[in-house]
Scaffold this motif. Structure first.
Motif, PDB file in Angstrom:
ATOM      1  N   GLY A  76       1.952  10.150   2.969  1.00 18.16           N
ATOM      2  CA  GLY A  76       2.216   9.942   4.385  1.00 18.16           C
ATOM      3  C   GLY A  76       3.665   9.564   4.635  1.00 18.16           C
ATOM      4  N   ALA A  77       3.991   9.362   5.895  1.00 21.04           N
ATOM      5  CA  ALA A  77       5.372   9.078   6.298  1.00 21.04           C
ATOM      6  C   ALA A  77       5.896   7.768   5.715  1.00 21.04           C
ATOM      7  CB  ALA A  77       5.477   9.053   7.823  1.00 21.04           C
ATOM      8  N   LEU A  78       5.079   6.721   5.716  1.00 27.26           N
ATOM      9  CA  LEU A  78       5.574   5.424   5.239  1.00 27.26           C
ATOM     10  C   LEU A  78       5.745   5.379   3.722  1.00 27.26           C
ATOM     11  CD1 LEU A  78       3.799   3.170   7.847  1.00 27.26           C
ATOM     12  CD2 LEU A  78       6.240   3.675   7.669  1.00 27.26           C
ATOM     13  N   PRO A  79       4.835   5.933   2.918  1.00 28.21           N
ATOM     14  CA  PRO A  79       5.128   6.011   1.486  1.00 28.21           C
ATOM     15  C   PRO A  79       6.360   6.872   1.190  1.00 28.21           C
ATOM     16  CG  PRO A  79       2.782   6.222   1.862  1.00 28.21           C
ATOM     17  CD  PRO A  79       3.447   6.276   3.211  1.00 28.21           C
ATOM     18  N   ALA A  80       6.570   7.929   1.967  1.00 30.92           N
ATOM     19  CA  ALA A  80       7.772   8.754   1.789  1.00 30.92           C
ATOM     20  C   ALA A  80       9.022   7.942   2.126  1.00 30.92           C
ATOM     21  CB  ALA A  80       7.698  10.010   2.650  1.00 30.92           C
ATOM     22  N   PHE A  81       8.931   7.106   3.169  1.00 31.89           N
ATOM     23  CA  PHE A  81      10.045   6.224   3.521  1.00 31.89           C
ATOM     24  C   PHE A  81      10.361   5.276   2.357  1.00 31.89           C
ATOM     25  CE2 PHE A  81      11.147   1.919   4.904  1.00 31.89           C
ATOM     26  CZ  PHE A  81      12.404   2.150   5.438  1.00 31.89           C
ATOM     27  N   ALA A 123      12.042  13.352  -1.852  1.00 26.55           N
ATOM     28  CA  ALA A 123      11.869  14.775  -1.541  1.00 26.55           C
ATOM     29  C   ALA A 123      10.758  15.387  -2.390  1.00 26.55           C
ATOM     30  CB  ALA A 123      13.179  15.525  -1.767  1.00 26.55           C
ATOM     31  N   ALA A 124      10.650  14.964  -3.645  1.00 26.74           N
ATOM     32  CA  ALA A 124       9.664  15.534  -4.556  1.00 26.74           C
ATOM     33  C   ALA A 124       8.230  15.189  -4.172  1.00 26.74           C
ATOM     34  CB  ALA A 124       9.951  15.074  -5.984  1.00 26.74           C
ATOM     35  N   ILE A 125       8.012  14.016  -3.558  1.00 28.24           N
ATOM     36  CA  ILE A 125       6.627  13.620  -3.237  1.00 28.24           C
ATOM     37  C   ILE A 125       6.299  13.717  -1.748  1.00 28.24           C
ATOM     38  CG2 ILE A 125       6.540  12.105  -5.252  1.00 28.24           C
ATOM     39  CD1 ILE A 125       6.504   9.745  -3.120  1.00 28.24           C
ATOM     40  N   ARG A 126       7.263  14.053  -0.926  1.00 26.77           N
ATOM     41  CA  ARG A 126       7.075  14.039   0.531  1.00 26.77           C
ATOM     42  C   ARG A 126       5.822  14.793   0.987  1.00 26.77           C
ATOM     43  NH1 ARG A 126      12.077  14.083   2.236  1.00 26.77           N
ATOM     44  NH2 ARG A 126      11.949  11.892   2.730  1.00 26.77           N
ATOM     45  N   PRO A 133       0.812  -1.226   0.000  1.00 28.04           N
ATOM     46  CA  PRO A 133       0.000   0.000   0.000  1.00 28.04           C
ATOM     47  C   PRO A 133       0.846   1.278   0.000  1.00 28.04           C
ATOM     48  CG  PRO A 133      -0.778  -1.532   1.689  1.00 28.04           C
ATOM     49  CD  PRO A 133       0.502  -2.084   1.142  1.00 28.04           C
ATOM     50  N   TRP A 134       1.990   1.253   0.665  1.00 27.04           N
ATOM     51  CA  TRP A 134       2.878   2.414   0.707  1.00 27.04           C
ATOM     52  C   TRP A 134       3.504   2.642  -0.659  1.00 27.04           C
ATOM     53  CZ3 TRP A 134       5.799  -0.075   5.347  1.00 27.04           C
ATOM     54  CH2 TRP A 134       4.918  -0.217   6.425  1.00 27.04           C
ATOM     55  N   VAL A 135       3.921   1.537  -1.298  1.00 27.75           N
ATOM     56  CA  VAL A 135       4.497   1.630  -2.643  1.00 27.75           C
ATOM     57  C   VAL A 135       3.467   2.236  -3.591  1.00 27.75           C
ATOM     58  CG1 VAL A 135       5.284   0.287  -4.638  1.00 27.75           C
ATOM     59  CG2 VAL A 135       6.151  -0.266  -2.352  1.00 27.75           C
ATOM     60  N   LEU A 136       2.253   1.702  -3.563  1.00 29.27           N
ATOM     61  CA  LEU A 136       1.221   2.178  -4.480  1.00 29.27           C
ATOM     62  C   LEU A 136       0.888   3.649  -4.246  1.00 29.27           C
ATOM     63  CD1 LEU A 136      -1.114  -0.953  -4.625  1.00 29.27           C
ATOM     64  CD2 LEU A 136       0.659  -0.234  -6.265  1.00 29.27           C
ATOM     65  N   GLU A 137       0.857   4.084  -2.984  1.00 27.14           N
ATOM     66  CA  GLU A 137       0.596   5.497  -2.694  1.00 27.14           C
ATOM     67  C   GLU A 137       1.721   6.370  -3.247  1.00 27.14           C
ATOM     68  OE1 GLU A 137      -0.125   8.576   1.032  1.00 27.14           O
ATOM     69  OE2 GLU A 137      -0.482   6.446   1.368  1.00 27.14           O
ATOM     70  N   ALA A 138       2.956   5.941  -3.080  1.00 25.11           N
ATOM     71  CA  ALA A 138       4.092   6.702  -3.617  1.00 25.11           C
ATOM     72  C   ALA A 138       4.032   6.756  -5.148  1.00 25.11           C
ATOM     73  CB  ALA A 138       5.411   6.087  -3.150  1.00 25.11           C
ATOM     74  N   LEU A 139       3.656   5.651  -5.767  1.00 21.73           N
ATOM     75  CA  LEU A 139       3.552   5.625  -7.229  1.00 21.73           C
ATOM     76  C   LEU A 139       2.456   6.565  -7.711  1.00 21.73           C
ATOM     77  CD1 LEU A 139       4.012   1.812  -7.995  1.00 21.73           C
ATOM     78  CD2 LEU A 139       5.746   3.617  -7.965  1.00 21.73           C
ATOM     79  N   ARG A 140       1.304   6.545  -7.030  1.00 25.42           N
ATOM     80  CA  ARG A 140       0.193   7.441  -7.405  1.00 25.42           C
ATOM     81  C   ARG A 140       0.582   8.914  -7.253  1.00 25.42           C
ATOM     82  NH1 ARG A 140      -2.887   3.408  -4.831  1.00 25.42           N
ATOM     83  NH2 ARG A 140      -2.872   4.592  -2.885  1.00 25.42           N
ATOM     84  N   ALA A 141       1.493   9.206  -6.352  1.00 16.84           N
ATOM     85  CA  ALA A 141       1.947  10.591  -6.138  1.00 16.84           C
ATOM     86  C   ALA A 141       2.964  11.034  -7.188  1.00 16.84           C
ATOM     87  CB  ALA A 141       2.538  10.734  -4.742  1.00 16.84           C
ATOM     88  N   GLY A 142       3.310  10.152  -8.127  1.00 13.47           N
ATOM     89  CA  GLY A 142       4.232  10.519  -9.202  1.00 13.47           C
ATOM     90  C   GLY A 142       5.691  10.201  -8.939  1.00 13.47           C
TER      91      GLY A 142
END
Length: 182
Positions: A153-158, A146-149, A119-128
């Motif tokens: 949330g914190a875990l997708p940013a991680f 840094a670009a999507i932070r 779920p964290w990976v997918l959220e980061a991917l959706r954020a570009g």
């Protein structure tokens, strides 16, 4: 008794099953779309090579091998790709990184994660996240996290930071050890 020990060990190690986000074959086709022929080449690192890579990217591949897939069309190399595994406290992720002949990133795909991190990976991917890596090379550090932070949330940013590590490792391995087929 053994069953209880194994259950306890699994809990301590925080192991969750690996899931495929993108099949490797699909990643290769998407990241090297102009290629019609592919060559797989293992680069076996000497101890000195492993130290050079560790100095450049704070990483040494397991088994001391980096595998490159070279894509060509009509005998002309159109790019290379490698799969980089990053071990996180939540389990491994695998990232495919495609590179141009000049060593710049032409594309990235997250191919594997764990059930916990998916779920964290997918959220980061959706954020570009993956859009942030084009052109990254030896003189331009990955900056996806840094670009999507501010968008996640914190875990997708991680996780985005872990993808940054994979991209940096692929760029360093390519720069130090990739040699086109003759």
């Amino acid at each position: 008794m053994t069953l209880f020990l194994l259950a306890g060990l699994t809990t301590l190690l925080h192991i969750t099953p690996t899931v495929v986000i993108v099949k490797r074959e699909d990643a290769v086709r998407r990241l090297l779309p102009d290629a019609t022929q592919f060559t797989e080449r293992d680069v076996r690192l000497s101890s000195a090579d492993s130290h050079r890579l560790a100095d450049a990217a704070n990483w040494s591949p397991s088994e001391g091998v980096v595998t490159f897939f070279t894509g060509a069309q009509n005998g002309r190399v159109v790019g290379a790709l490698t799969f980089i595994r990053v071990d996180t406290p939540h389990g491994p992720i695998e990232v495919a990184v495609a590179l141009t002949a000049a060593g710049a990133v032409s594309g990235v795909a997250v191919t594997k994660s764990t059930t916990e991190t998916k779920p964290w990976v997918l959220e980061a991917l959706r954020a570009g996240l993956l859009d942030q890596y084009a052109g990254t090379g030896p003189d331009k550090a990955p900056n996806g996290a840094a670009a999507i932070r501010s968008k996640v949330g914190a875990l997708p940013a991680f996780i985005a930071g872990e993808v940054d590590k994979a991209v940096a490792r692929a760029v360093a391995a390519y720069r130090l050890f990739y040699r086109p087929s003759a």
